[in-house]
Design a protein around this motif. Structure first.
Motif, PDB file in Angstrom:
ATOM      1  N   MET A 122       0.988  -1.207  -0.055  1.00 14.75           N
ATOM      2  CA  MET A 122       0.049  -0.015   0.143  1.00 14.75           C
ATOM      3  C   MET A 122       0.881   1.245   0.053  1.00 14.75           C
ATOM      4  O   MET A 122       1.775   1.339   0.925  1.00 14.75           O
ATOM      5  CB  MET A 122      -0.891   0.015   1.103  1.00 14.75           C
ATOM      6  CG  MET A 122      -2.234  -0.951   1.217  1.00 14.75           C
ATOM      7  SD  MET A 122      -3.264  -0.557  -0.045  1.00 14.75           S
ATOM      8  CE  MET A 122      -3.984   0.952   0.453  1.00 14.75           C
ATOM      9  N   HIS A 123       0.406   2.224  -0.827  1.00 15.00           N
ATOM     10  CA  HIS A 123       1.124   3.663  -1.015  1.00 15.00           C
ATOM     11  C   HIS A 123       0.015   4.651  -0.889  1.00 15.00           C
ATOM     12  O   HIS A 123      -0.758   4.579  -1.794  1.00 15.00           O
ATOM     13  CB  HIS A 123       2.021   3.722  -2.416  1.00 15.00           C
ATOM     14  CG  HIS A 123       2.960   2.778  -2.664  1.00 15.00           C
ATOM     15  ND1 HIS A 123       2.967   1.432  -2.713  1.00 15.00           N
ATOM     16  CD2 HIS A 123       4.357   2.996  -2.688  1.00 15.00           C
ATOM     17  CE1 HIS A 123       3.904   0.858  -3.295  1.00 15.00           C
ATOM     18  NE2 HIS A 123       5.017   2.035  -3.210  1.00 15.00           N
ATOM     19  N   PHE A 124       0.132   5.525   0.283  1.00 15.53           N
ATOM     20  CA  PHE A 124      -0.509   6.743   0.293  1.00 15.53           C
ATOM     21  C   PHE A 124       0.406   7.884  -0.126  1.00 15.53           C
ATOM     22  O   PHE A 124       1.269   8.412   0.563  1.00 15.53           O
ATOM     23  CB  PHE A 124      -0.967   6.864   1.719  1.00 15.53           C
ATOM     24  CG  PHE A 124      -2.195   6.154   1.998  1.00 15.53           C
ATOM     25  CD1 PHE A 124      -3.570   6.554   1.947  1.00 15.53           C
ATOM     26  CD2 PHE A 124      -2.083   4.796   2.374  1.00 15.53           C
ATOM     27  CE1 PHE A 124      -4.751   5.720   2.194  1.00 15.53           C
ATOM     28  CE2 PHE A 124      -3.092   4.050   2.913  1.00 15.53           C
ATOM     29  CZ  PHE A 124      -4.419   4.524   2.680  1.00 15.53           C
ATOM     30  N   VAL A 125       0.197   8.384  -1.339  1.00 12.06           N
ATOM     31  CA  VAL A 125       1.201   9.212  -2.068  1.00 12.06           C
ATOM     32  C   VAL A 125       0.537  10.618  -2.361  1.00 12.06           C
ATOM     33  O   VAL A 125      -0.588  10.836  -2.525  1.00 12.06           O
ATOM     34  CB  VAL A 125       1.425   8.773  -3.635  1.00 12.06           C
ATOM     35  CG1 VAL A 125       2.398   9.394  -4.220  1.00 12.06           C
ATOM     36  CG2 VAL A 125       1.682   7.275  -3.644  1.00 12.06           C
ATOM     37  N   MET A 126       1.369  11.548  -1.370  1.00 15.22           N
ATOM     38  CA  MET A 126       0.866  12.774  -1.129  1.00 15.22           C
ATOM     39  C   MET A 126       1.828  13.840  -2.047  1.00 15.22           C
ATOM     40  O   MET A 126       3.148  13.683  -1.853  1.00 15.22           O
ATOM     41  CB  MET A 126       0.897  13.237   0.151  1.00 15.22           C
ATOM     42  CG  MET A 126      -0.172  12.353   0.902  1.00 15.22           C
ATOM     43  SD  MET A 126      -1.760  12.393   0.418  1.00 15.22           S
ATOM     44  CE  MET A 126      -2.395  14.030   0.708  1.00 15.22           C
ATOM     45  N   ARG A 127       1.359  14.817  -2.487  1.00 17.22           N
ATOM     46  CA  ARG A 127       1.883  15.968  -2.698  1.00 17.22           C
ATOM     47  C   ARG A 127       2.859  16.570  -2.109  1.00 17.22           C
ATOM     48  O   ARG A 127       2.510  16.697  -0.790  1.00 17.22           O
ATOM     49  CB  ARG A 127       1.301  17.002  -3.785  1.00 17.22           C
ATOM     50  CG  ARG A 127       1.783  17.768  -4.892  1.00 17.22           C
ATOM     51  CD  ARG A 127       0.976  18.526  -5.648  1.00 17.22           C
ATOM     52  NE  ARG A 127       0.387  19.447  -4.838  1.00 17.22           N
ATOM     53  CZ  ARG A 127      -0.992  19.444  -4.486  1.00 17.22           C
ATOM     54  NH1 ARG A 127      -1.735  18.556  -5.057  1.00 17.22           N
ATOM     55  NH2 ARG A 127      -1.354  20.457  -3.754  1.00 17.22           N
ATOM     56  N   ALA A 128       4.082  16.758  -1.997  1.00 19.18           N
ATOM     57  CA  ALA A 128       5.135  17.061  -1.104  1.00 19.18           C
ATOM     58  C   ALA A 128       4.516  18.335  -0.492  1.00 19.18           C
ATOM     59  O   ALA A 128       4.850  18.772   0.723  1.00 19.18           O
ATOM     60  CB  ALA A 128       6.357  17.507  -1.681  1.00 19.18           C
ATOM     61  N   GLY A 209       7.423  15.658  -6.877  1.00 19.19           N
ATOM     62  CA  GLY A 209       7.796  15.668  -5.495  1.00 19.19           C
ATOM     63  C   GLY A 209       6.571  14.992  -4.618  1.00 19.19           C
ATOM     64  O   GLY A 209       5.695  15.850  -4.399  1.00 19.19           O
ATOM     65  N   VAL A 210       6.937  14.277  -3.789  1.00 16.17           N
ATOM     66  CA  VAL A 210       5.979  13.596  -3.109  1.00 16.17           C
ATOM     67  C   VAL A 210       6.528  13.130  -1.615  1.00 16.17           C
ATOM     68  O   VAL A 210       7.742  12.998  -1.314  1.00 16.17           O
ATOM     69  CB  VAL A 210       5.303  12.239  -3.880  1.00 16.17           C
ATOM     70  CG1 VAL A 210       4.822  12.523  -5.071  1.00 16.17           C
ATOM     71  CG2 VAL A 210       6.459  11.032  -3.811  1.00 16.17           C
TER      72      VAL A 210
END
Length: 318
Positions: A122-128, A209-210
């Motif tokens: 699982m990846h919760f990917v957020m904009r940095a 960028g995350v």
């Protein structure tokens, strides 16, 4: 004339015996849809086994519609049938529950494990620039879950577990558009599941960028999934370890496979894994500790290799 006949018969027998001695062992590897990374992994394993055994074992990869089909076919396939599935499905097949209810088959008791392959991670990917680093930071953010996939279902489950259902805005964008939507600030983040490093996360990290949401051990426990740590540096700009959850995936066979074949297949897989990792980094996330994720018994041939290699095997799997 008799001598000629005897010589001819002897020659034919010698050729036949030589052919039998050099005959390769054929293995069927039931994987996933051809569009899936897991099908690609199957192809890589087939190539590695051919190279590692000098062609003595030939693996043919078959497309599958999913892990449930793979387990169901274990009841009807004979010979050297290898298939991939989360171990939880083997447990359900043994107990005749969920999608296996009313489909009990004594052949399910003959399923045996060989080796782990990359887990669904699982990846919760957020904009940095959102500053989000923890699960609670998702509140007030717009998130893309996608539809129909394991990652989408799991992501929705986590929002419920952590009381975020009414605090997160779900974006109606397809997952294949996630990177572009993130870059254009249409969304704050997206959820994806797959073997790491995941191509869409690599792309997002390089172009936008995350940050990756990291979980506490307590949060991992509440999901009832397996803890997995994505090492620092796996993705550009993510310089700390990320604690997340995973769904282990195991290559299984049945007792129809003889011990020698199971031994050679397992031994070759582990010996060739480093080379596979040089070409495709998702193999680098697999190590001997993941043998502990196996449900059910390990095939005696594979167990022989693990004991020789000093890889710890739980007593329940012996």
């Amino acid at each position: 004339m008799k001598l000629f006949k005897h010589a001819l018969v002897a020659g034919i027998c010698a050729v036949a015996l030589a052919g039998a001695a050099n005959a390769e062992t054929r293995v069927t590897y039931k994987s996933a849809k051809t569009s899936s990374s897991y099908y690609q992994m199957g192809v890589q394993i087939a190539e590695a086994v051919k190279a590692g055994t000098n062609g003595d074992i030939i693996v043919t990869v078959e497309e599958s519609q999913g892990s449930v089909q793979n387990v169901m076919e274990a009841a009807v396939r004979s010979g050297n049938y290898v298939f991939t599935t989360p171990p939880a499905l083997v447990e359900l097949a043994h107990s005749g529950k969920a999608m296996f209810e009313g489909k009990d088959n004594p052949k399910f008791d003959e399923i045996r494990a060989l080796f782990p392959i990359p887990s669904l991670t699982m990846h919760f990917v957020m904009r940095a620039d959102t500053g989000a680093k923890t699960i609670s930071d998702l509140a007030g953010k717009s998130i893309l879950l996608g539809k129909g996939s394991f990652g989408a279902r799991e992501g929705a489950k986590y929002l419920k577990i952590f009381d975020l259902e009414d605090k997160v805005a779900l974006a109606s964008v397809e997952l294949n558009a996630a990177v572009a939507a993130l870059k254009n600030k249409q969304i704050d983040g997206f959820v994806t599941a797959g073997s790491y490093p995941a191509p869409n996360v690599i792309e997002a990290a390089a172009s936008t960028g995350v940050t990756l949401i990291s979980m506490t051990d307590d949060e991992v426990g509440r999901t009832k999934r397996t803890k997995l740590v994505i090492p620092a540096g796996t993705y550009a700009g993510v310089d700390t370890d990320t604690v997340t959850t995973s769904l282990p995936v195991i290559a299984y066979t049945t007792t129809d496979m003889d011990d020698a074949t199971a031994y050679e297949l397992t031994k070759t897989y582990w010996e060739e894994k480093a080379k596979m990792g040089d070409a495709n980094p998702w193999w680098n996330g697999v190590d001997g500790e993941m043998v502990a994720n196996i449900y059910g018994k390990i095939h005696p041939g594979a167990l022989k290799y693990y004991d020789e290699a000093g890889i710890a095997v739980p007593d329940r799997a012996r």
